[in-house]
Design an enzyme around this catalytic site. Sequence first.
Site, PDB file in Angstrom:
ATOM      1  N   TYR A   1       1.188  -1.475  -0.088  1.00 45.39           N
ATOM      2  CA  TYR A   1       0.340  -0.584  -0.049  1.00 45.39           C
ATOM      3  C   TYR A   1       0.599   1.463   0.011  1.00 45.39           C
ATOM      4  O   TYR A   1       1.696   1.803   1.097  1.00 45.39           O
ATOM      5  CB  TYR A   1      -0.734   0.024   1.201  1.00 45.39           C
ATOM      6  CG  TYR A   1      -1.748  -0.934   1.314  1.00 45.39           C
ATOM      7  CD1 TYR A   1      -1.875  -1.385  -0.021  1.00 45.39           C
ATOM      8  CD2 TYR A   1      -2.647  -1.032   2.115  1.00 45.39           C
ATOM      9  CE1 TYR A   1      -3.162  -2.285   0.333  1.00 45.39           C
ATOM     10  CE2 TYR A   1      -3.903  -1.948   2.345  1.00 45.39           C
ATOM     11  CZ  TYR A   1      -4.214  -2.516   1.028  1.00 45.39           C
ATOM     12  OH  TYR A   1      -4.867  -3.812   1.324  1.00 45.39           O
TER      13      TYR A   1
ATOM     14  N   PRO B   1     -16.692  -3.589   0.000  1.00 45.17           N
ATOM     15  CA  PRO B   1     -17.229  -3.349   0.244  1.00 45.17           C
ATOM     16  C   PRO B   1     -18.428  -3.123  -0.269  1.00 45.17           C
ATOM     17  O   PRO B   1     -19.985  -3.642   0.080  1.00 45.17           O
ATOM     18  CB  PRO B   1     -17.490  -3.224   1.948  1.00 45.17           C
ATOM     19  CG  PRO B   1     -16.248  -2.176   2.138  1.00 45.17           C
ATOM     20  CD  PRO B   1     -15.541  -3.032   0.873  1.00 45.17           C
ATOM     21  N   LEU B   2     -18.701  -2.198  -0.958  1.00 45.77           N
ATOM     22  CA  LEU B   2     -19.604  -1.046  -1.361  1.00 45.77           C
ATOM     23  C   LEU B   2     -19.420  -1.185  -3.470  1.00 45.77           C
ATOM     24  O   LEU B   2     -20.510  -0.786  -3.911  1.00 45.77           O
ATOM     25  CB  LEU B   2     -19.255   0.071  -0.526  1.00 45.77           C
ATOM     26  CG  LEU B   2     -19.849   0.239   0.312  1.00 45.77           C
ATOM     27  CD1 LEU B   2     -19.190   2.077   0.694  1.00 45.77           C
ATOM     28  CD2 LEU B   2     -20.885   0.243   0.874  1.00 45.77           C
ATOM     29  N   GLY B   3     -18.711  -2.814  -3.069  1.00 46.90           N
ATOM     30  CA  GLY B   3     -18.533  -3.145  -5.025  1.00 46.90           C
ATOM     31  C   GLY B   3     -17.701  -1.665  -5.759  1.00 46.90           C
ATOM     32  O   GLY B   3     -16.865  -0.594  -4.753  1.00 46.90           O
TER      33      GLY B   3
ATOM     34  N   PHE C   1     -13.652  -1.461  -9.645  1.00 51.23           N
ATOM     35  CA  PHE C   1     -13.263  -1.177 -10.748  1.00 51.23           C
ATOM     36  C   PHE C   1     -13.839  -1.595 -11.378  1.00 51.23           C
ATOM     37  O   PHE C   1     -14.797  -1.417 -10.947  1.00 51.23           O
ATOM     38  CB  PHE C   1     -12.695  -2.361 -11.265  1.00 51.23           C
ATOM     39  CG  PHE C   1     -11.639  -3.509 -10.252  1.00 51.23           C
ATOM     40  CD1 PHE C   1     -10.546  -2.352 -10.299  1.00 51.23           C
ATOM     41  CD2 PHE C   1     -11.383  -5.045  -9.759  1.00 51.23           C
ATOM     42  CE1 PHE C   1      -9.310  -3.012  -9.635  1.00 51.23           C
ATOM     43  CE2 PHE C   1     -10.070  -5.516  -9.321  1.00 51.23           C
ATOM     44  CZ  PHE C   1      -9.307  -4.293  -9.096  1.00 51.23           C
TER      45      PHE C   1
ATOM     46  N   LEU D   1     -16.915  -4.103 -11.568  1.00 53.35           N
ATOM     47  CA  LEU D   1     -17.680  -3.977 -10.471  1.00 53.35           C
ATOM     48  C   LEU D   1     -18.870  -3.114 -10.459  1.00 53.35           C
ATOM     49  O   LEU D   1     -18.861  -1.891 -10.728  1.00 53.35           O
ATOM     50  CB  LEU D   1     -17.463  -3.805  -9.599  1.00 53.35           C
ATOM     51  CG  LEU D   1     -16.020  -5.127  -9.488  1.00 53.35           C
ATOM     52  CD1 LEU D   1     -15.040  -5.112  -7.735  1.00 53.35           C
ATOM     53  CD2 LEU D   1     -16.444  -6.825  -8.786  1.00 53.35           C
TER      54      LEU D   1
END
Length: 314
Positions: free
Chosen positions: A71, A227-229, A232, A235
């Site tokens: 990261y 968790p919220l899509g 990408f 998605l």
Amino acid sequence: MLGTGTSSTDLTAIGLPRAGGAGTLAGHTVSRIGFGAMQLERLHADRSAALALVRRAVELGADHIDTAQFYGNGFANEVIREAIRPGDGVLVVTKVGGDPNPGGHFPIRPAQRPEELRASVEDNLRSLGLDRLPVVNLRRLDMGPGLIAEGDQVVGLDDQLAVLTAMRDEGKIGAIGLSNVTFSTLRRALPAGVVCVQNAYNLLARGDDDMLVACAAEGIAWVPFFPLGGTFALLPSVTDEPAVREAARSLGRTPAQVGLAWLLRRAPNVLLIPGTADAGHLAENVAAGSITFDAATLAALNAVPSRSADVPLR
């Protein structure tokens, strides 16, 4: 002094109410809403803001931070090392299976071979300033979403677990988790002592429901990423779903908060690590833990069709 009806597990080590309530990870009591450090890289040019954001997460009752050496090429780990104090009682969870790839097409490259996993553990130890990593997640790359392993990066699970269990025996790792795995892979890994699973999972991507139930039965924490899509382009975004937006409107909350609250109520072993680089969004994420749904709203959310999250990154 604790008030009536308040137990020590309801508070963090510094005496704050746990964000989202109390959960369990690797034998530790943690807040069910933690903090994912991936987006700290967006604050690379403003280190003081990055430090303040991590401190704010702790002040809001989050004591589970998810990070990785890749990261921001170590930036997130360095910020966490500086921001977290010994008395905060924060459980830092990191992951291996990829390495930083500064200047590359993607900022991370596969690092699946056993010697690379060992080197990644050592890198995380150094950048976090720890003698022992409490939990290390093995990020597998044999399916999407994200990078897919090719060539000599296609490595057997047993070889990977062997090096991680050896490092656990050496005292460099406290516990082992898995990330981005199938149900069959989880079953094969159980004898190694798996404490958590991180898979892509949200209201619109519920293909792993059976694995979630099995993890709950085994006492394994379920820590959904995306968790919220919407991370990408292919998605779908939870916050664009009409049922989510209607629930948010009726509750006076944001669609993101509704998506996070739904996850918390999916199963008691669900722990959240939403990431952000914005203090306002951080506070909203934590506040999602206070949302309750009536039966009709929950039924409407549960009726939303599930879609695939298996999106490769090329």
